[in-house]
Design an enzyme around this catalytic site. Structure first.
Site, PDB file in Angstrom:
ATOM      1  N   GLU A   2      -9.924  -2.503   4.997  1.00 20.57           N
ATOM      2  CA  GLU A   2     -10.535  -2.218   6.288  1.00 20.57           C
ATOM      3  C   GLU A   2     -11.810  -3.039   6.495  1.00 20.57           C
ATOM      4  OE1 GLU A   2      -8.922  -0.513   8.416  1.00 20.57           O
ATOM      5  OE2 GLU A   2      -8.516   1.554   7.816  1.00 20.57           O
ATOM      6  N   HIS A   9      -7.535  -5.144   9.806  1.00 21.00           N
ATOM      7  CA  HIS A   9      -7.193  -4.860   8.403  1.00 21.00           C
ATOM      8  C   HIS A   9      -5.880  -5.551   8.013  1.00 21.00           C
ATOM      9  CE1 HIS A   9      -5.054  -0.899   9.693  1.00 21.00           C
ATOM     10  NE2 HIS A   9      -4.110  -1.776   9.397  1.00 21.00           N
ATOM     11  N   ASP A  49       0.804  -1.222   0.000  1.00 21.31           N
ATOM     12  CA  ASP A  49       0.000   0.000   0.000  1.00 21.31           C
ATOM     13  C   ASP A  49       0.840   1.275   0.000  1.00 21.31           C
ATOM     14  OD1 ASP A  49       0.881  -0.554   2.624  1.00 21.31           O
ATOM     15  OD2 ASP A  49      -1.092  -1.285   3.195  1.00 21.31           O
ATOM     16  N   ASN A  53      -7.911  -3.595  14.186  1.00 18.77           N
ATOM     17  CA  ASN A  53      -9.287  -3.826  13.715  1.00 18.77           C
ATOM     18  C   ASN A  53      -9.360  -4.954  12.683  1.00 18.77           C
ATOM     19  OD1 ASN A  53      -8.188  -2.718  11.416  1.00 18.77           O
ATOM     20  ND2 ASN A  53      -9.596  -0.983  11.274  1.00 18.77           N
TER      21      ASN A  53
HETATM   22  C1  F6R Z   1       1.097  -1.497   6.068  1.00 20.12           C
HETATM   23  C2  F6R Z   1      -0.002  -2.450   6.205  1.00 20.12           C
HETATM   24  C3  F6R Z   1      -0.857  -2.428   7.430  1.00 20.12           C
HETATM   25  C4  F6R Z   1      -0.043  -2.686   8.696  1.00 20.12           C
HETATM   26  C5  F6R Z   1      -0.942  -2.633   9.929  1.00 20.12           C
HETATM   27  C6  F6R Z   1      -0.188  -2.873  11.219  1.00 20.12           C
HETATM   28  O1  F6R Z   1       1.774  -1.706   4.845  1.00 20.12           O
HETATM   29  O2  F6R Z   1      -0.229  -3.206   5.311  1.00 20.12           O
HETATM   30  O3  F6R Z   1      -1.849  -3.414   7.299  1.00 20.12           O
HETATM   31  O4  F6R Z   1       0.568  -3.944   8.605  1.00 20.12           O
HETATM   32  O5  F6R Z   1      -1.563  -1.373   9.986  1.00 20.12           O
HETATM   33  O6  F6R Z   1       0.694  -1.810  11.422  1.00 20.12           O
HETATM   34  P1  F6R Z   1       1.773  -1.861  12.614  1.00 20.12           P
HETATM   35  O7  F6R Z   1       2.752  -2.889  12.239  1.00 20.12           O
HETATM   36  O8  F6R Z   1       2.369  -0.474  12.612  1.00 20.12           O
HETATM   37  O9  F6R Z   1       1.019  -2.189  13.852  1.00 20.12           O
END
Ligand code: F6R
Length: 241
Positions: free
Chosen positions: A143, A138, A67, A136
């Site tokens: 999401e 995702h 992303d 959550n």
């Molecule tokens: C980012 C991504 C998100 C993160 C998720 C957890 O490229 O794909 O799904 O993996 O938001 O983020 P952290 O590791 O910061 O808790």
């Protein structure tokens, strides 16, 4: 789904890096799907060490990130291109031309999304996908919602995700409310998936990966029907398993 619970974040990072480097050694021209966020940073650090010690070679690897924030150029310090260069690509022997991340400032988002999807498919699809997970549920920025998107798309980030992401931005700096993300279909097409999680704030969502219930309200739950997923967590994130 295989679960690995380690004592702490360092161990998680070490074992994840070992799994990735074993995979690359087995298929030196593989396609990696990569994630940003706090969780994989330790794994990237270990992989940099392994690469320096010549235990793994990235010269023939291609990578596709999950992303990118809409509205941030690759030179913006909070963009995911900047993150990947700083935390990984600048320190390993990967050819930067083989590292792909959606362009957050493209003019035509629909075209950017379909071109990105095509590029992944032309590369033969993702062999090994690294995932973090939001509290959550995702994965990528898919999401919780009534329906999940199959293909790469522009998505609205939830308040919860924006709040979580704000920790990386300076106070007063605007946190993007949209991102381009690879869809659930492309994630599920990866031949192997490694999901990493650390800390108590991930315990509930990791516990729910064990529930057997698949729901669009918890996008990570769909991984339960993927044939090859390794979930690597520390004790805190694994507390409810
Ligand atoms: C980012 C991504 C998100 C993160 C998720 C957890 O490229 O794909 O799904 O993996 O938001 O983020 P952290 O590791 O910061 O808790």
């Amino acid at each position: 789904m295989e679960f690995y619970v380690y004592d702490n974040y360092d161990e998680v990072s070490k074992y994840a890096a070992k799994m990735v480097s074993d995979f690359v050694n087995e298929k030196p021209d593989c396609v990696l799907g990569l994630a940003t966020g706090e969780t994989p940073i330790g794994m990237y650090k270990k992989l940099i060490e392994y690469n320096r010690e010549k235990l793994v070679d990235f010269s023939r690897v291609k990578s596709f990130n999950l992303d990118e924030y809409r509205g941030l150029s690759g030179s913006h310090p909070q963009s995911y291109r900047y993150f990947m260069d700083k935390n990984f690509f600048n320190h390993i022997n990967i050819d930067k031309h083989n590292t792909f991340i959606p362009n957050g400032i493209c003019e035509d988002v629909k075209k950017e999304c379909s071109d990105y999807e095509d590029k992944i498919n032309e590369a033969g699809g993702v062999d090994l996908q690294i995932l973090g997970v939001g509290s959550n549920g995702h994965i990528g920025f898919n999401e919780p919602s009534l329906e999940l998107c199959v293909y790469t798309h522009l998505t609205n980030l939830t308040e919860e995700t924006m709040k979580a992401n704000s920790r990386f931005f300076k106070s007063g700096e605007e946190v993007p409310d949209k991102a381009i993300t690879v869809g659930i279909g492309q994630i599920m097409k990866a031949k192997k998936i490694i999901l990493l999680a650390s800390g108590t704030k991930k315990a509930d969502i990791i516990g729910r990966l064990f529930s057997g219930k698949v729901s669009t309200e918890n996008p990570s739950s769909i991984l339960q029907v993927h044939p090859s997923v390794a979930v690597i967590v520390d004790k805190d994130a694994g507390a409810l398993i």
